[in-house]
Scaffold this active site. Structure first.
Site, PDB file in Angstrom:
ATOM      1  N   THR A   7       0.826  -1.208   0.000  1.00  0.00           N
ATOM      2  CA  THR A   7       0.000   0.000   0.000  1.00  0.00           C
ATOM      3  C   THR A   7       0.859   1.256   0.000  1.00  0.00           C
ATOM      4  OG1 THR A   7      -1.746   1.225   1.153  1.00  0.00           O
ATOM      5  CG2 THR A   7      -0.226  -0.007   2.552  1.00  0.00           C
ATOM      6  N   GLY A  11      -2.260   6.082   5.939  1.00  0.00           N
ATOM      7  CA  GLY A  11      -3.277   5.789   6.970  1.00  0.00           C
ATOM      8  C   GLY A  11      -3.443   4.292   7.151  1.00  0.00           C
ATOM      9  N   ASP A  69      -7.744  -3.648  -0.154  1.00  0.00           N
ATOM     10  CA  ASP A  69      -8.586  -2.755  -0.939  1.00  0.00           C
ATOM     11  C   ASP A  69      -9.840  -2.518  -0.123  1.00  0.00           C
ATOM     12  OD1 ASP A  69      -8.501  -1.389  -3.641  1.00  0.00           O
ATOM     13  OD2 ASP A  69     -10.558  -2.137  -3.590  1.00  0.00           O
ATOM     14  N   TYR A 154     -12.277   9.061   4.904  1.00  0.00           N
ATOM     15  CA  TYR A 154     -13.661   9.423   5.216  1.00  0.00           C
ATOM     16  C   TYR A 154     -14.010   9.243   6.694  1.00  0.00           C
ATOM     17  CZ  TYR A 154     -14.198   9.217   0.124  1.00  0.00           C
ATOM     18  OH  TYR A 154     -14.064   9.433  -1.238  1.00  0.00           O
ATOM     19  N   ARG A 181     -11.028  -2.823   8.851  1.00  0.00           N
ATOM     20  CA  ARG A 181      -9.619  -3.246   8.729  1.00  0.00           C
ATOM     21  C   ARG A 181      -9.185  -4.043   9.957  1.00  0.00           C
ATOM     22  NH1 ARG A 181      -8.201   1.086   7.215  1.00  0.00           N
ATOM     23  NH2 ARG A 181      -8.446   0.573   5.031  1.00  0.00           N
TER      24      ARG A 181
HETATM   25  P1  ITT Z   1      -3.435   1.642  -1.868  1.00  0.00           P
HETATM   26  O1  ITT Z   1      -4.217   1.167  -3.089  1.00  0.00           O
HETATM   27  O2  ITT Z   1      -2.041   2.026  -2.190  1.00  0.00           O
HETATM   28  O3  ITT Z   1      -3.533   0.679  -0.720  1.00  0.00           O
HETATM   29  P2  ITT Z   1      -5.555   3.613  -1.698  1.00  0.00           P
HETATM   30  O4  ITT Z   1      -5.870   4.695  -0.733  1.00  0.00           O
HETATM   31  O5  ITT Z   1      -5.629   3.978  -3.163  1.00  0.00           O
HETATM   32  O6  ITT Z   1      -4.112   3.010  -1.339  1.00  0.00           O
HETATM   33  P3  ITT Z   1      -7.883   1.928  -2.002  1.00  0.00           P
HETATM   34  O7  ITT Z   1      -7.874   1.928  -3.472  1.00  0.00           O
HETATM   35  O8  ITT Z   1      -8.188   0.653  -1.275  1.00  0.00           O
HETATM   36  O9  ITT Z   1      -6.482   2.390  -1.414  1.00  0.00           O
HETATM   37  O10 ITT Z   1      -8.880   3.056  -1.527  1.00  0.00           O
HETATM   38  C1  ITT Z   1      -9.394   3.025  -0.244  1.00  0.00           C
HETATM   39  C2  ITT Z   1     -10.037   4.357   0.079  1.00  0.00           C
HETATM   40  O11 ITT Z   1     -11.159   4.124   0.911  1.00  0.00           O
HETATM   41  C3  ITT Z   1      -9.072   5.207   0.900  1.00  0.00           C
HETATM   42  O12 ITT Z   1      -8.266   6.006   0.072  1.00  0.00           O
HETATM   43  C4  ITT Z   1     -10.048   6.000   1.753  1.00  0.00           C
HETATM   44  O13 ITT Z   1     -10.579   7.057   1.012  1.00  0.00           O
HETATM   45  C5  ITT Z   1     -11.173   5.006   1.995  1.00  0.00           C
HETATM   46  N1  ITT Z   1     -10.955   4.238   3.231  1.00  0.00           N
HETATM   47  C6  ITT Z   1     -10.615   2.927   3.358  1.00  0.00           C
HETATM   48  N2  ITT Z   1     -10.471   2.598   4.643  1.00  0.00           N
HETATM   49  C7  ITT Z   1     -10.714   3.710   5.346  1.00  0.00           C
HETATM   50  C8  ITT Z   1     -10.706   4.009   6.724  1.00  0.00           C
HETATM   51  O14 ITT Z   1     -10.379   3.106   7.639  1.00  0.00           O
HETATM   52  N3  ITT Z   1     -10.997   5.269   7.082  1.00  0.00           N
HETATM   53  C9  ITT Z   1     -11.307   6.196   6.188  1.00  0.00           C
HETATM   54  N4  ITT Z   1     -11.321   6.015   4.871  1.00  0.00           N
HETATM   55  C10 ITT Z   1     -11.023   4.774   4.445  1.00  0.00           C
END
Ligand code: ITT
Length: 199
Positions: A7, A11, A69, A154, A181
């Site tokens: 990742t 965060g 994801d 978010y 998570r």
């Molecule tokens: P990687 O693919 O590099 O892991 P990314 O941020 O692009 O990073 P995702 O495609 O899985 O990852 O997008 C997940 C999004 O969902 C993340 O960027 C946040 O906007 C939201 N998200 C996921 N888990 C969250 C959490 O615990 N708290 C707040 N927002 C979260």
């Protein structure tokens, strides 16, 4: 045990360290290994996208790899932003703007009409064709306003059902106990112990 956390989201990485290290699992970031892998998230599902990321980073590193994801699924918006959570309103758009857009879209919705959940799919690649998957979610609501200063993404507009508080108002320990998570990482740890215990 040492895993590469596939990742680039700081965060998520922080939560991986926080949750997995007490369970005896050490995580390294792509940055620590000098890796920069671009993965197009084209699968259309959380699990599919997690698999794409895990396999790409495993190929690049050759070490056991764990990818996440995840996203926010809002029932009144047909499950959006869902797998597009990071890309919603543009990848580089600041989160206060993305969150305000969601609050605007939710205007006039009350009670159950604001139901939502965070979903987290984890895929762990231990070797070629040797993969484990854990998908968990956390139920809640879209809050009425942006609230709280902890966490990322978010967190300030997602009100967790059991505590009635926004993820961003919870302590780290409380968020991890209830979060998508936290649940999927703990499930992955159990799957790993089963898998590795057998061999
Ligand atoms: P990687 O693919 O590099 O892991 P990314 O941020 O692009 O990073 P995702 O495609 O899985 O990852 O997008 C997940 C999004 O969902 C993340 O960027 C946040 O906007 C939201 N998200 C996921 N888990 C969250 C959490 O615990 N708290 C707040 N927002 C979260």
């Amino acid at each position: 045990m040492k895993f590469l956390a596939a990742t680039s989201n700081p965060g998520k990485l922080k939560e991986f360290h926080r949750i997995l290290e007490p369970l005896g699992i050490q995580v390294l970031s792509p940055k620590e290994l000098g890796l920069a892998v671009e993965v197009e998230e084209t699968a259309g599902t959380f699990e599919g996208n997690a698999r794409l990321k895990a396999e790409a980073y495993f190929s690049a590193s050759g070490m056991p790899t764990l990818a996440d994801d995840s996203g926010l699924c809002i029932d009144a918006l047909g499950g959006a932003p869902g797998v597009y959570s990071a890309r919603f309103e543009g990848e580089d758009t600041p989160y206060p703007v993305k969150m305000q857009k969601i609050l605007d879209l939710m205007q006039g919705k009350t009670g159950e009409e604001r139901s939502a959940r965070f979903v987290c799919a984890l895929v762990c690649v231990l070797g070629p064709g040797r993969e484990l998957c854990a998908v968990e979610s956390c139920e809640g609501y879209v809050g009425e306003k942006i609230e709280g200063a902890h966490g990322f993404g978010y967190d300030p507009i997602f009100v967790e059902k059991e505590t009635g508080k926004s993820f961003a108002s919870l302590s780290d320990e409380e968020k991890d106990r209830h979060s998508h998570r936290g649940k999927s990482l703990r499930k992955m740890q159990r799957l790993l112990w089963e898998e590795l215990g057998q061999r």
